[in-house]
Scaffold this active site. Sequence first.
Site, mmCIF file in Angstrom:
data_model
loop_
_atom_site.group_PDB
_atom_site.id
_atom_site.type_symbol
_atom_site.label_atom_id
_atom_site.label_comp_id
_atom_site.label_asym_id
_atom_site.label_seq_id
_atom_site.Cartn_x
_atom_site.Cartn_y
_atom_site.Cartn_z
ATOM 1 N N ASN A 55 -70.518 -17.193 29.734
ATOM 2 C CA ASN A 55 -70.549 -18.445 30.495
ATOM 3 C C ASN A 55 -71.937 -18.609 31.098
ATOM 4 O OD1 ASN A 55 -70.055 -20.533 32.598
ATOM 5 N ND2 ASN A 55 -67.927 -20.219 32.010
ATOM 6 N N GLN A 82 -58.858 -24.773 25.378
ATOM 7 C CA GLN A 82 -58.472 -25.839 26.315
ATOM 8 C C GLN A 82 -59.038 -27.174 25.850
ATOM 9 O OE1 GLN A 82 -58.634 -24.565 30.684
ATOM 10 N NE2 GLN A 82 -60.191 -23.299 29.752
ATOM 11 N N HIS A 102 -54.252 -28.014 25.354
ATOM 12 C CA HIS A 102 -54.218 -29.345 25.979
ATOM 13 C C HIS A 102 -54.134 -30.468 24.960
ATOM 14 C CE1 HIS A 102 -56.111 -27.419 29.814
ATOM 15 N NE2 HIS A 102 -54.815 -27.212 29.712
ATOM 16 N N ILE A 104 -59.942 -30.527 23.621
ATOM 17 C CA ILE A 104 -59.151 -31.525 22.891
ATOM 18 C C ILE A 104 -59.993 -32.192 21.821
ATOM 19 C CG2 ILE A 104 -57.610 -31.935 24.857
ATOM 20 C CD1 ILE A 104 -59.262 -34.414 25.561
ATOM 21 N N THR A 162 -70.357 -28.151 25.054
ATOM 22 C CA THR A 162 -71.459 -28.926 25.675
ATOM 23 C C THR A 162 -72.687 -28.952 24.770
ATOM 24 O OG1 THR A 162 -72.169 -26.995 26.954
ATOM 25 C CG2 THR A 162 -70.743 -28.567 28.076
ATOM 26 N N CYS A 192 -48.246 -49.914 19.056
ATOM 27 C CA CYS A 192 -47.673 -49.509 17.773
ATOM 28 C C CYS A 192 -47.490 -50.720 16.856
ATOM 29 C CB CYS A 192 -46.329 -48.840 18.056
ATOM 30 S SG CYS A 192 -45.402 -48.414 16.579
#
Length: 260
Positions: free
Chosen positions: A223, A111, A129, A113, A32, A159
């Site tokens: 956190n 986690q 992920h 991406i 973030t 494609c």
Amino acid sequence: MDKISIDKVKQAVEIIQSSGNIVAFTGAGASTESNIPDFRSAGGLYGVGGRNRYKYPPEYMLSYTFFIDNPRDFFDYYRNNLVYRDARPNDCHKALSRLEEAGKLKAVVTQNIDGLHQAAGSKTVYELHGSIYRNYCMKCRKSFSLDYVMDQGKPVPLCDACGGIVRPDVVLYEEALDENVLASAISAVRKAEVLLVIGSSLVVYPAAGIINYYRGNKMILINKTATPYDWSADIVINGSAGAVMREITPGICDEILDEI
Ligand SMILES: NC(=O)c1ccc[n+]([C@@H]2O[C@H](COP(=O)([O-])OP(=O)(O)OC[C@H]3O[C@@H](n4cnc5c(N)ncnc54)[C@H](O)[C@@H]3O)[C@@H](O)[C@H]2O)c1
Ligand SMILES: [Zn+2]
């Protein structure tokens, strides 16, 4: 920072300085500060604003069923909400990369991406992920870049070899995690002496369950808010991932931060 946090930071510094077998488990909160919204913070994709902008909840728009039934809407949502091509690694990514370079950190299990751990220089990264940077044709398996998916100018990327749909190699809701990635992640966590858990709400399974494989007594959880695993951590530091990582890795991080 209050007195309790100062004590916790001191303990974390000692733990990190004396270990050569650290593993990090990161979630969307690690990114973030790179201006990529997470899912569950107030301003995140699941927040009120996030839900209201679309007809459906994000969990559904990121499901395999939705992707197959409505590929146009899926790609519209995906391109506008999951992909941040200009994002740069922040101090959290950089600190983890430097810990690896110093031979102290064995793996990052993420986690995310967004590819920011690799962009910061991390080498051993288990992407539970998947990654927005890997894409493939569902018919012939040809690989494509993120730019191809973003810039082809078609509502659904197709494609150039066979006309099949090009999909991102990210794990959608209803899909299973890659077995090899999962096994490697579990093995690293099981063998770790120190586990750094950073910026995850720890409510998405099976990813969150991986921290249950940790066998040590040096789990440091960072956190902004409380998580369901705070009780199992040895040290909980509530704060921003980048700022806290800077604090707990003095020496390693002193001079790094503008370099990458
Ligand atoms: N950057 C990305 O790649 C990205 C972005 C959004 C969602 N996702 C996906 O989100 C799913 C949800 O799980 P999750 O647990 O990773 O995300 P989440 O949104 O459920 O939780 C994020 C957590 O990080 C905390 N947080 C937010 N900013 C922080 C900061 N600066 N410092 C410290 N903590 C901070 C929040 O309080 C929250 O507990 C994952 O499957 C992931 O694939 C990934
Ligand atoms: Zn093809």
